[in-house]
Design an enzyme around this catalytic site. Structure first.
Site, mmCIF file in Angstrom:
data_model
loop_
_atom_site.group_PDB
_atom_site.id
_atom_site.type_symbol
_atom_site.label_atom_id
_atom_site.label_comp_id
_atom_site.label_asym_id
_atom_site.label_seq_id
_atom_site.Cartn_x
_atom_site.Cartn_y
_atom_site.Cartn_z
ATOM 1 N N GLU A 67 -1.336 25.045 -32.924
ATOM 2 C CA GLU A 67 -0.308 25.422 -31.947
ATOM 3 C C GLU A 67 0.763 26.318 -32.564
ATOM 4 O O GLU A 67 1.428 27.064 -31.862
ATOM 5 C CB GLU A 67 0.342 24.167 -31.340
ATOM 6 C CG GLU A 67 -0.562 23.483 -30.330
ATOM 7 C CD GLU A 67 0.166 22.512 -29.405
ATOM 8 O OE1 GLU A 67 1.295 22.115 -29.703
ATOM 9 O OE2 GLU A 67 -0.429 22.147 -28.375
ATOM 10 N N HIS A 78 -22.744 15.029 -45.091
ATOM 11 C CA HIS A 78 -24.074 14.892 -44.506
ATOM 12 C C HIS A 78 -24.132 15.521 -43.122
ATOM 13 O O HIS A 78 -24.990 15.184 -42.317
ATOM 14 C CB HIS A 78 -24.463 13.409 -44.484
ATOM 15 C CG HIS A 78 -24.439 12.816 -45.860
ATOM 16 N ND1 HIS A 78 -25.563 12.685 -46.635
ATOM 17 C CD2 HIS A 78 -23.390 12.402 -46.629
ATOM 18 C CE1 HIS A 78 -25.219 12.187 -47.822
ATOM 19 N NE2 HIS A 78 -23.901 12.007 -47.835
ATOM 20 N N LYS A 111 -2.120 24.293 -17.750
ATOM 21 C CA LYS A 111 -1.203 23.471 -16.950
ATOM 22 C C LYS A 111 -0.936 24.136 -15.595
ATOM 23 O O LYS A 111 -0.915 23.487 -14.567
ATOM 24 C CB LYS A 111 0.122 23.245 -17.694
ATOM 25 C CG LYS A 111 0.008 22.321 -18.897
ATOM 26 C CD LYS A 111 1.390 21.997 -19.447
ATOM 27 C CE LYS A 111 1.322 21.136 -20.686
ATOM 28 N NZ LYS A 111 2.614 20.937 -21.335
HETATM 29 O O1 PA5 Z 1 3.805 20.428 -30.271
HETATM 30 C C1 PA5 Z 1 4.098 20.588 -29.095
HETATM 31 O O2 PA5 Z 1 5.168 21.107 -28.710
HETATM 32 C C2 PA5 Z 1 3.145 20.143 -28.010
HETATM 33 O O3 PA5 Z 1 1.938 19.663 -28.566
HETATM 34 C C3 PA5 Z 1 3.762 19.042 -27.161
HETATM 35 O O4 PA5 Z 1 4.178 17.995 -27.998
HETATM 36 C C4 PA5 Z 1 2.759 18.503 -26.113
HETATM 37 O O5 PA5 Z 1 2.273 19.541 -25.309
HETATM 38 C C5 PA5 Z 1 3.427 17.457 -25.245
HETATM 39 O O6 PA5 Z 1 4.548 18.009 -24.605
HETATM 40 P P1 PA5 Z 1 5.685 17.097 -24.012
HETATM 41 O O7 PA5 Z 1 6.337 16.379 -25.135
HETATM 42 O O8 PA5 Z 1 6.614 18.041 -23.329
HETATM 43 O O9 PA5 Z 1 5.031 16.143 -23.056
#
Ligand code: PA5
Length: 389
Positions: free
Chosen positions: A260, A281, A381
């Site tokens: 990310e 393996h 989303k």
């Molecule tokens: O690292 C990040 O920002 C994302 O992985 C969020 O943690 C994840 O999408 C969850 O988002 P939220 O905390 O708004 O529910």
């Protein structure tokens, strides 16, 4: 103690001059990093926050058999991974924590509700945005279960909301704030993870250890440069390789952190993991002889409890296999970084968390992408919202 070896098994794949150029960019990258408004994770949490966590932690222990953490991505992986490293494989007697909110599987949800029906539990719903589908849906299901079991007053006592100040989930009671200058995957030192951790660990020690990790800034920058150079030499995939089963969840945290942080604008290194010796393996074959697009980062544990078979210490054998694999992969054309921990202990793990967070952020700046957003996650989303209209 942590030792880093980024050169012995990568040198032959790198151009010394190009690496020197990248290392010289350090002041520029550090300036971008230090002036970002998303680096609240470099600071200790306030005492007031820790007092609130302590109060809630005691309350959970007094009225609940277990805590259900409801969150996804950066909102659960930090404490999940830490706890999985240190809890026992069998006969674990730590305070029970269930991590829900990561799936829309009805089978899972049915089983979860069935399990919780006869348990006294508290929910900690964690979402910085307050709008994530998996989290809000699981929260709704579990809240309804609480409402069936307890009075209105008691339901309130059994829900702890960890979110940002302006999220729709925020409430006056049992509210823990995720600061606006800290993103999900960098939120290890916030209530998003500290509350769950406080049930089984001394979080003040965790914080002290984490702060020590900030001294690894030079090593983190060097690692980011090596990764960037390897990418430029067409090594597009990084395999995080561990030889302790309990580190599997840590590799999940790593994959989320790096994917990310830097997978944007048609750039970035694709993270993967192997849990060895198991995966020798399976994926081991590809890494040794498949397309040469993979480099590796080994997390090696030097000392462990001993288990002797036929006069042979199994941990020594495990490390012997790891060294043999590094040699074989390297000779087969796979660059290898090695991160050596003297022990698998809390100090090293907290320091490693910061080291990787720093590296991921530096790495994104070297790729010229924003480390702290994840616009790609928003695409699916939006599609859901369209479909649910
Ligand atoms: O690292 C990040 O920002 C994302 O992985 C969020 O943690 C994840 O999408 C969850 O988002 P939220 O905390 O708004 O529910």
């Amino acid at each position: 103690m942590i030792k880093f070896d980024f050169f012995t098994n990568t040198e032959k794949f790198l151009s010394k001059q190009e690496l020197a150029n990248l290392l010289d960019k350090k002041p520029l990258i550090l300036e971008k990093f230090n002036t970002s408004n998303m680096v609240g994770w470099l600071k200790r949490p306030d005492d007031e926050v820790l007092e609130k966590i302590d109060y809630l932690s005691k309350k959970i222990k007094a009225n609940s058999e277990l805590l259900v953490v409801v969150g996804i991505g950066g909102s659960y992986l930090g404490s999940y991974s830490y706890h999985n490293i240190f809890k026992k494989y069998f006969n674990d007697n730590s305070f029970e924590i269930i991590y829900a909110g990561t799936t829309l599987s009805s089978n899972y949800l049915n089983d979860l509700v069935g399990y919780l029906e006869n348990k006294d539990f508290t929910i900690n719903v964690i979402s910085k945005s307050g709008t994530t589908l998996e989290t809000t849906l699981t929260y709704q299901i579990l809240k309804e279960l609480l409402e069936k079991k307890y009075s209105k007053e008691e339901v309130k006592e059994r829900i702890i909301v960890t979110t940002s100040k302006d999220s729709s989930l925020a409430s006056d009671e049992n509210f823990l704030e995720i600061p606006s200058d800290i993103g999900g995957r960098y939120s290890f030192l916030t209530p998003a993870h500290l509350l769950a951790l406080s049930l089984n660990y001394d979080i003040k020690k965790i914080i002290d250890n984490y702060m020590k990790g900030l001294n690894l800034i030079d090593e983190a920058y060097t690692y980011a440069c090596i990764r960037n150079m390897l990418y430029k030499k067409n090594f597009y995939v990084e395999n995080f390789c561990v030889y302790e089963e309990c580190l599997a969840s840590c590799t999940e945290w790593l994959k989320q952190l790096f994917a990310e942080t830097e997978g944007k604008d048609n750039k970035g290194i694709l993270p993967m993991s192997t849990i060895n010796t198991r995966d020798l393996h399976s994926l081991g074959q590809y890494i040794q002889e498949g397309k040469k697009i993979i480099f590796e980062t080994f997390i090696k544990i030097n000392n462990s409890s001993s288990f002797i078979v036929n006069g042979q210490d199994v941990h020594t054998l495990n490390n012997l296999v790891e060294d043999a694999v590094i040699k074989a992969h390297n000779e087969g054309g796979v660059p290898c970084n090695i991160i050596e921990l003297d022990y698998l202990n809390e100090e090293n793990i907290a320091m490693l968390i910061v080291f990787f967070q720093l590296s991921a952020a530096f790495s994104a700046y070297l790729f010229e992408v924003n480390p702290f957003n994840q616009p790609g996650v928003e695409v699916y989303k939006k599609n859901i919202q369209e479909k649910l209209k």
